[in-house]
Design a protein around this motif. Sequence first.
Motif, short mmCIF file in Angstrom:
data_model
loop_
_atom_site.label_atom_id
_atom_site.label_comp_id
_atom_site.label_asym_id
_atom_site.label_seq_id
_atom_site.Cartn_x
_atom_site.Cartn_y
_atom_site.Cartn_z
N TYR A 158 0.85 -1.61 0.38
CA TYR A 158 -0.32 0.40 0.01
C TYR A 158 1.10 1.56 -0.26
N ASP A 159 1.76 1.01 0.80
CA ASP A 159 2.56 2.47 0.62
C ASP A 159 3.55 2.87 -0.55
N ASP A 160 3.61 2.14 -1.42
CA ASP A 160 4.02 1.80 -2.64
C ASP A 160 3.89 2.15 -3.36
N ILE A 161 2.00 2.97 -3.84
CA ILE A 161 0.93 3.03 -4.76
C ILE A 161 1.52 4.47 -5.00
N PRO A 162 0.72 5.16 -5.47
CA PRO A 162 0.86 6.32 -5.91
C PRO A 162 -0.10 7.27 -5.42
N GLU A 163 0.22 8.68 -4.37
CA GLU A 163 -0.67 9.44 -4.34
C GLU A 163 -1.42 9.73 -4.96
N ASN A 164 -1.42 10.05 -6.03
CA ASN A 164 -2.19 9.87 -7.23
C ASN A 164 -3.05 8.98 -7.68
N ILE A 165 -4.27 8.39 -8.32
CA ILE A 165 -3.72 7.06 -8.73
C ILE A 165 -5.21 7.30 -9.71
N GLU A 166 -4.44 6.47 -11.36
CA GLU A 166 -4.77 7.07 -12.50
C GLU A 166 -5.37 6.26 -12.70
N ALA A 167 -6.72 6.11 -12.75
CA ALA A 167 -7.84 5.19 -12.97
C ALA A 167 -8.81 4.22 -14.16
N PHE A 168 -9.01 3.79 -15.05
CA PHE A 168 -10.46 3.60 -16.02
C PHE A 168 -11.23 3.52 -15.51
N GLY A 169 -11.60 2.91 -14.21
CA GLY A 169 -12.69 2.41 -13.52
C GLY A 169 -12.47 1.86 -12.31
N ALA A 170 -13.53 1.89 -11.21
CA ALA A 170 -13.79 1.45 -10.39
C ALA A 170 -14.27 0.20 -9.91
N CYS A 171 -13.64 -0.78 -8.84
CA CYS A 171 -14.09 -2.11 -8.93
C CYS A 171 -15.60 -1.66 -7.40
N ALA A 172 -16.29 -2.17 -8.21
CA ALA A 172 -17.43 -2.14 -7.72
C ALA A 172 -18.02 -3.19 -5.76
N GLY A 173 -16.95 -3.93 -5.69
CA GLY A 173 -16.97 -4.33 -4.45
C GLY A 173 -16.72 -3.34 -3.26
N ALA A 174 -16.22 -1.80 -3.55
CA ALA A 174 -16.12 -0.74 -2.57
C ALA A 174 -16.16 0.00 -3.10
N ALA A 175 -16.83 1.32 -3.71
CA ALA A 175 -17.04 2.27 -4.79
C ALA A 175 -18.07 3.12 -4.55
N LEU A 176 -18.06 4.23 -5.22
CA LEU A 176 -19.34 5.14 -4.62
C LEU A 176 -19.34 5.54 -5.97
N TYR A 177 -21.52 5.97 -6.08
CA TYR A 177 -21.49 6.44 -7.65
C TYR A 177 -22.76 7.63 -7.22
N LYS A 178 -22.15 8.83 -8.04
CA LYS A 178 -23.23 9.98 -7.59
C LYS A 178 -24.65 9.02 -8.42
N ARG A 179 -25.67 9.82 -8.09
CA ARG A 179 -27.30 9.42 -8.30
C ARG A 179 -27.63 10.19 -9.77
N SER A 180 -26.90 11.70 -9.49
CA SER A 180 -27.25 12.27 -10.97
C SER A 180 -26.87 11.63 -12.38
N LEU A 181 -25.25 11.01 -12.13
CA LEU A 181 -24.91 10.26 -13.31
C LEU A 181 -26.18 8.72 -13.32
N ILE A 182 -26.12 7.91 -11.92
CA ILE A 182 -26.74 6.56 -12.28
C ILE A 182 -28.00 7.09 -12.95
N LYS A 183 -28.97 8.17 -12.96
CA LYS A 183 -30.26 8.99 -13.94
C LYS A 183 -30.17 9.10 -15.29
N GLU A 184 -28.55 9.51 -15.10
CA GLU A 184 -28.42 10.10 -16.66
C GLU A 184 -27.64 8.65 -17.30
N ILE A 185 -26.93 7.79 -16.60
CA ILE A 185 -26.67 6.63 -17.44
C ILE A 185 -26.73 5.39 -16.89
N GLY A 186 -28.26 5.01 -16.01
CA GLY A 186 -28.24 3.69 -15.24
C GLY A 186 -27.22 3.17 -14.91
N PHE A 187 -27.84 2.38 -13.58
CA PHE A 187 -26.84 1.15 -13.32
C PHE A 187 -26.32 0.12 -13.59
#
Length: 319
Positions: free
Chosen positions: A148-177
């Motif tokens: 964990y201590d070796d990963i960068p402070e600012n992580i650039e990722a394409f997506g997020a694992c749904a095992g632990a992730a936040l989704y804005k309701r505004s996003l869900i309203k626009e593109i679905g869940f």
Amino acid sequence: MYKSSVIIVNWNGENHLRECIDSVLLQTYKDGYEIIVVDNFSRDNSIEILNSYKDKIKIIYLKENTGFDKGNNIGMLEAVGEFIVLLNNDTKVEENWLEELIKVAESDEKIGIVGSVMLRWNTRIVDTAGDGCTWAGVGFKLFSGKKYDDIPENIEAFGACAGAALYKRSLIKEIGFLDESFFMNLEDVDLSYRARLAGYDVAIARRSIVYHKVSSSVKKVSYLGNYYASRNIELVWWKNTPRRYLIRSLPDRLLHLVSSFISSLRSREKFLSYSSGKMAAWKEIIGGKTNRKNVQKVYNGRDLVLSSEIYRLFRSSRT
């Protein structure tokens, strides 16, 4: 009114359910949050465990195993929060987990999804710190196996694992869940891809830490896990790849098909689940059931930053 809603889908999770719920109940976040547990017709002692929390959480009992995706969608329909937060039942979270997720979500209106850093159970070794995605539609874990201590402070990722992730309701309203046809596996890559097509950013909250018993549920149904992984890779690629990138993606597609076919020959069960998944996917694609047209409608033409399948395989072999 709760500002955020934490949804936990459970299926036969008696061995870790209590530890998961207890950790969520201890959050430092002060603006109010609800916990919704959706039970997918568990046949172990999960119901007794859940009933012991009935004054602290909302429980939805289903009469069949609807899978990860539909279970979370059902929970989302009951949720009232501005932020919809998904959490696997085989996890425990640090006390500032939710606070750090929301802090990042509120930092930029362009951010639609925020992922946590998931560590292997009771270690400081990364399971995943965001998802990458290749032109072949293959999602993969970022920084898996790193300290964990070796990963960068600012992580650039394409997506997020749904095992632990936040989704804005505004996003869900626009593109679905979550796409319920996926049942399980790669639904989070699909959702992150759709968010990217619509112009949203995905961020990783480095200080939002989750400890994860990796694949504890999928191991119980390894045939199904392999089947849906094989099938859903094809659906992610076909649904989401913009037309102008389809030809560019073909070398990755070919490499994926060759390498995954060779890998499937390791056992009879793996070959059967692999081949069944591929056939099911192409049946849906040829039959026009993948909803590609509607997904592509949100694409705003911006460039997509995806990885190569060569890089993914090289990285996987080194790990």
